[in-house]
Scaffold this motif. Structure first.
Motif, PDB file in Angstrom:
ATOM      1  N   LEU A   6      34.763  40.394  31.603  1.00  0.00           N
ATOM      2  CA  LEU A   6      33.945  41.359  32.329  1.00  0.00           C
ATOM      3  C   LEU A   6      32.967  42.068  31.408  1.00  0.00           C
ATOM      4  O   LEU A   6      31.768  42.163  31.685  1.00  0.00           O
ATOM      5  CB  LEU A   6      34.846  42.409  32.985  1.00  0.00           C
ATOM      6  N   ASN A   7      33.483  42.571  30.309  1.00  0.00           N
ATOM      7  CA  ASN A   7      32.683  43.389  29.406  1.00  0.00           C
ATOM      8  C   ASN A   7      31.521  42.614  28.792  1.00  0.00           C
ATOM      9  O   ASN A   7      30.386  43.082  28.785  1.00  0.00           O
ATOM     10  CB  ASN A   7      33.582  43.962  28.312  1.00  0.00           C
ATOM     11  N   MET A  37      36.011  50.902  34.067  1.00  0.00           N
ATOM     12  CA  MET A  37      36.506  49.534  34.262  1.00  0.00           C
ATOM     13  C   MET A  37      37.960  49.608  34.706  1.00  0.00           C
ATOM     14  O   MET A  37      38.766  50.316  34.091  1.00  0.00           O
ATOM     15  CB  MET A  37      36.409  48.720  32.968  1.00  0.00           C
ATOM     16  N   ILE A  38      38.293  48.882  35.779  1.00  0.00           N
ATOM     17  CA  ILE A  38      39.656  48.860  36.304  1.00  0.00           C
ATOM     18  C   ILE A  38      40.175  47.434  36.265  1.00  0.00           C
ATOM     19  O   ILE A  38      39.502  46.497  36.707  1.00  0.00           O
ATOM     20  CB  ILE A  38      39.705  49.399  37.753  1.00  0.00           C
ATOM     21  N   ILE A  39      41.383  47.265  35.727  1.00  0.00           N
ATOM     22  CA  ILE A  39      42.035  45.957  35.660  1.00  0.00           C
ATOM     23  C   ILE A  39      43.390  46.066  36.359  1.00  0.00           C
ATOM     24  O   ILE A  39      44.183  46.953  36.047  1.00  0.00           O
ATOM     25  CB  ILE A  39      42.287  45.500  34.201  1.00  0.00           C
ATOM     26  N   ASN A  40      43.660  45.154  37.298  1.00  0.00           N
ATOM     27  CA  ASN A  40      44.965  45.136  37.960  1.00  0.00           C
ATOM     28  C   ASN A  40      45.568  43.745  37.881  1.00  0.00           C
ATOM     29  O   ASN A  40      45.121  42.815  38.538  1.00  0.00           O
ATOM     30  CB  ASN A  40      44.845  45.563  39.424  1.00  0.00           C
ATOM     31  N   ALA A  55      38.449  43.906  37.646  1.00  0.00           N
ATOM     32  CA  ALA A  55      39.112  42.603  37.541  1.00  0.00           C
ATOM     33  C   ALA A  55      40.456  42.673  38.249  1.00  0.00           C
ATOM     34  O   ALA A  55      41.236  43.602  38.027  1.00  0.00           O
ATOM     35  CB  ALA A  55      39.301  42.198  36.083  1.00  0.00           C
ATOM     36  N   LEU A  56      40.710  41.702  39.104  1.00  0.00           N
ATOM     37  CA  LEU A  56      41.960  41.635  39.849  1.00  0.00           C
ATOM     38  C   LEU A  56      42.603  40.267  39.660  1.00  0.00           C
ATOM     39  O   LEU A  56      41.949  39.240  39.852  1.00  0.00           O
ATOM     40  CB  LEU A  56      41.714  41.854  41.348  1.00  0.00           C
ATOM     41  N   ASN A 106      29.876  42.309  39.283  1.00  0.00           N
ATOM     42  CA  ASN A 106      30.704  42.943  38.264  1.00  0.00           C
ATOM     43  C   ASN A 106      32.189  42.924  38.631  1.00  0.00           C
ATOM     44  O   ASN A 106      32.966  43.791  38.224  1.00  0.00           O
ATOM     45  CB  ASN A 106      30.254  44.393  38.031  1.00  0.00           C
ATOM     46  N   VAL A 107      32.575  41.904  39.407  1.00  0.00           N
ATOM     47  CA  VAL A 107      33.973  41.745  39.820  1.00  0.00           C
ATOM     48  C   VAL A 107      34.444  40.339  39.459  1.00  0.00           C
ATOM     49  O   VAL A 107      33.742  39.355  39.693  1.00  0.00           O
ATOM     50  CB  VAL A 107      34.145  41.966  41.343  1.00  0.00           C
TER      51      VAL A 107
END
Length: 329
Positions: free
Chosen positions: A115-116, A228-231, A256-257, A289-290
């Motif tokens: 992602l980054n 930024m969220i990561i699951n 990011a999932l 951005n996903v």
């Protein structure tokens, strides 16, 4: 003993067959366990299930009537299991609490870095001969604040990696592990502090009534703009509609999932030749951005081997009526 393995893929067959003793007879069903498929368990002493198999009271009652005595989960989470009903029905259950925490942690960081640094976009561009850097700018993780929610084995493994990047790591967990925090070099904070100060938030906690929709409109609003969220834990930890709303506003900068709240009808199957009817998932996939992966964080050779070994060992311990540290009650 006869064991029925539900939601079985080719890799499950390979890993379980490699470690099963002669006294256990395996039968693999590609079908997911639901009230419509539960009759497949007739004649089996035990069943082996995965993350999207349904183990509600109705299914469990049917399993009991069919003679099933044991349920072994080849995963760590058990939010899909009605534990109260299991106890009442006398069906013994066990899970795989730790198989390869590094597998999920490394996938978490892979998603983070992809992602980054826009690796997915750069890959597609260069395949077409486009070497422009426009739109590919990322940021240094060194010096950034990474907030880890949940410090079980996977959360701790992620913290170790992030410390190696030179990030400032903070964590929230109702059950703090102060020894590991000191050893790895992170600090515990209140959840609100973590949400308001983190540049990156990574979820590594189980799905419970208390953690359901932990990230929602209200909690996301307290985060830094562009967070930024990561699951890579469980889909129900986040309110998916809130993710869409906050992606549109720019409050969430990257997402990011590896898990999805409604994944049971989609993940682990090939839908490339059909029209996916899930409009929410389709909307998520439309954002540049996903990144979404299909619950593959666990998917390494080492993890599959350990899952198989522990799963079969759980069943052996039940059959021999020995104490099982992985039993759920």
């Amino acid at each position: 003993m006869n064991l029925a393995v539900f939601s079985a893929k080719s890799y499950d067959k390979t890993s379980l067959t490699a470690v099963v003793p002669e006294q256990i007879s395996l039968h693999f069903f590609e079908s997911r366990l639901t009230i419509d498929t539960v009759k497949l368990a007739a004649g089996f002493d035990a069943i082996c299930v995965f993350v999207n198999d349904e183990l509600n009271r109705e299914v469990l009652t049917q399993l009991k009537s069919l003679g099933v005595k044991y349920i072994v989960l080849r995963c760590a989470g058990f939010n899909n299991l009605d534990l109260t009903a299991c106890k009442e029905l006398g069906i013994r259950c066990a899970r795989v609490p730790s198989y390869s925490p590094e597998a999920v942690a490394e996938h978490t960081v892979a998603l983070m870095m992809t992602l980054n640094r826009r690796i997915h976009k750069a890959y597609n561009r260069t395949k077409e001969g486009n070497f422009s850097l426009s739109g590919l700018m990322g940021f240094n993780i060194y010096g950034k604040t990474v907030g880890i929610i949940g410090t079980g084995n996977i959360g701790l493994a992620t913290a170790r990696i992030m410390k190696g990047f030179g990030a400032h790591v903070i964590a929230y967990d109702p059950f703090e592990n102060s020894k590991m925090a000191e050893s790895i070099g992170f600090e515990y904070t209140e959840l609100n502090t973590l949400l308001t100060t983190s540049d990156i938030v990574s979820l590594h906690c189980p799905l419970t009534k208390e953690s359901h929709h932990l990230l929602n409109d209200a909690s996301i609003a307290t985060m830094k703009t562009g967070v930024m969220i990561i699951n890579t834990s469980r889909g129900g930890l986040v309110d998916t509609q809130s993710l869409i709303t906050n992606l549109k506003s720019g409050q969430i900068g990257n997402l990011a999932l590896d898990v999805y709240e409604q994944e049971s009808e989609l993940f682990f199957e090939d839908h490339s030749s059909s029209i996916i009817q899930d409009d929410v998932l389709q909307r998520l996939l439309s954002f540049p951005n996903v990144i979404i992966t299909g619950h593959q964080g666990f998917f390494t050779a080492e993890a599959l081997e350990q899952i198989a070994v522990t799963t079969i060992n759980n069943l052996n311990l039940f059959a021999e009526e020995k104490a099982n540290p992985n039993s759920l009650f």
